[in-house]
Write an enzyme that holds these catalytic residues in place. Structure first.
Site, PDB file in Angstrom:
ATOM      1  N   TYR A   1       0.840  -1.201   0.000  1.00 16.73           N
ATOM      2  CA  TYR A   1       0.000   0.000   0.000  1.00 16.73           C
ATOM      3  C   TYR A   1       0.878   1.255   0.000  1.00 16.73           C
ATOM      4  CZ  TYR A   1      -4.013  -2.989   1.210  1.00 16.73           C
ATOM      5  OH  TYR A   1      -4.999  -3.950   1.232  1.00 16.73           O
TER       6      TYR A   1
ATOM      7  N   PRO B   1     -16.609  -3.581   0.581  1.00 11.21           N
ATOM      8  CA  PRO B   1     -18.068  -3.748   0.665  1.00 11.21           C
ATOM      9  C   PRO B   1     -18.816  -2.772  -0.234  1.00 11.21           C
ATOM     10  CG  PRO B   1     -17.238  -2.587   2.590  1.00 11.21           C
ATOM     11  CD  PRO B   1     -16.038  -3.092   1.842  1.00 11.21           C
TER      12      PRO B   1
ATOM     13  N   ASN C   1     -20.356   5.160   7.395  1.00 14.26           N
ATOM     14  CA  ASN C   1     -20.210   3.706   7.269  1.00 14.26           C
ATOM     15  C   ASN C   1     -20.662   2.990   8.533  1.00 14.26           C
ATOM     16  OD1 ASN C   1     -19.107   4.072   4.723  1.00 14.26           O
ATOM     17  ND2 ASN C   1     -16.992   3.853   5.401  1.00 14.26           N
TER      18      ASN C   1
ATOM     19  N   SER D   1      -5.257 -14.207   1.356  1.00 15.01           N
ATOM     20  CA  SER D   1      -6.106 -13.205   0.718  1.00 15.01           C
ATOM     21  C   SER D   1      -6.236 -13.520  -0.763  1.00 15.01           C
ATOM     22  CB  SER D   1      -5.522 -11.798   0.899  1.00 15.01           C
ATOM     23  OG  SER D   1      -6.353 -10.828   0.296  1.00 15.01           O
TER      24      SER D   1
END
Length: 328
Positions: A54, A209, A295, A152
């Site tokens: 990242y 999501p 959220n 993952s």
């Protein structure tokens, strides 16, 4: 905030986690990260996800420095990071014992921590034998650099092999998988992984999501808001693949349902993900406090997702995987 166990382990995660994938190092510096992390803790989030890739390691640096400045007690929160893409060299990529050993040490240095709670294999490695990866992950845990490990975007077959190798070697296997899960991506979580939940007690920390923000309703082919994910230079190719008419129409058709429930599309999408009992935590991203709080409010509307509402959502997306008929 409610907490769920990660599979059959004793580790407890907040139903919503916070992931730094896009924000830290791209949209936020240390001061911005401190504001987001503080807001997350105030609403009960205890799980924070990162990865060596990242922002080319900058995300871990920012998270680590922010937590240091905030002075958090280490036992009160859970940190995960992921290894696979560590650099450009031939031994800086993949899941070899060498890269896992060197990668976790580099991540810990960037995070300014002695250990992470969870370490993930960010993708399957077609070159390295799974046994080598299993042994390497146990080496990491034996040295106290991580407490649990997971995968993952692995296939059910690859996870099964890792679990069976660990069993044969009397070692610890992966306890958790981190797949994408939302209205548009359901196959792995709802069908392919089904045998893993009962056989190995696999837990899930799901990501995206909101389908990279698509399910917020803020995007169209002609409207990409400034400072949004799809406006970033390194996400423009993803935007071209994602912002297609069929998907955008389905998102638009979801708006009347959200309006009737008096919620936003983001809240509806997040609440829907929590209904899956195998999901241990949903990793959400946010670049502002207001996004984060919106959220979290998605958890309040779970009781409103009646069978009738769920049927209307499915009628719109028609994305529920169909289990094979054993008699055909």
């Amino acid at each position: 905030m409610r907490f769920r166990s990660v599979g059959r382990s004793g580790l407890r995660l907040s139903t919503l986690g916070y992931g730094s994938w896009v924000s830290f190092g791209n949209q936020l510096d240390v001061n911005g990260a401190k504001l987001l992390l503080t807001a997350a803790r105030e609403v009960g989030i205890n799980y924070f996800d990162n990865a060596e890739v990242y922002a080319n390691g900058k995300s871990e640096e920012i998270m680590g420095e922010a937590i240091q400045q905030l002075g958090w007690k280490r036992s009160e929160f859970v940190i995960s990071t992921k290894l696979f893409w560590g650099g450009s060299g031939p031994n800086e990529i993949g899941l070899s014992r060498k890269h896992i050993h060197e990668g976790i040490k580099d991540s810990l240095q960037r995070l300014q921590m002695e250990y992470v709670d969870l370490i993930f294999c960010h993708r399957p490695d077609a070159i390295t034998p799974i046994e080598e990866t299993v042994r390497a992950m146990n080496f990491v845990m034996d040295h106290g650099w991580a407490f649990y490990w997971g995968t993952s975007e692995w296939s059910a077959q690859q996870i099964t092999e890792a679990c069976e190798v660990a069993k044969r070697l009397s070692m610890v296997g992966p306890i958790v998988e981190q797949p994408e899960y939302n209205f548009l991506s359901r196959e792995k979580v709802e069908m392919e992984y089904l045998p893993l939940y009962s056989t190995y007690g696999t837990g899930l920390t799901t990501w995206s999501p909101l389908a990279s923000g698509l399910l917020t309703g803020k995007y169209s082919k002609r409207n990409i808001p400034p400072n949004s994910r799809f406006s970033l230079e390194n996400y423009k190719n993803l935007a071209k693949r994602t912002l297609v008419d069929d998907v955008l129409n389905k998102v638009d058709n979801l708006k009347p349902i959200a309006d009737e429930l008096q919620v936003t599309l983001a809240q509806l999408s997040i609440a829907w993900c929590t209904l899956n009992p195998y999901v241990s935590s949903i990793i959400t991203g946010a670049s502002s406090k207001s996004q984060l709080l919106e959220n979290v409010k998605g958890l309040d509307i779970i009781p409103r997702l009646t069978p009738d509402v769920l049927d209307r959502i499915e009628e719109n997306f028609q994305s529920k995987p169909k289990l094979p008929d054993p008699y055909r």
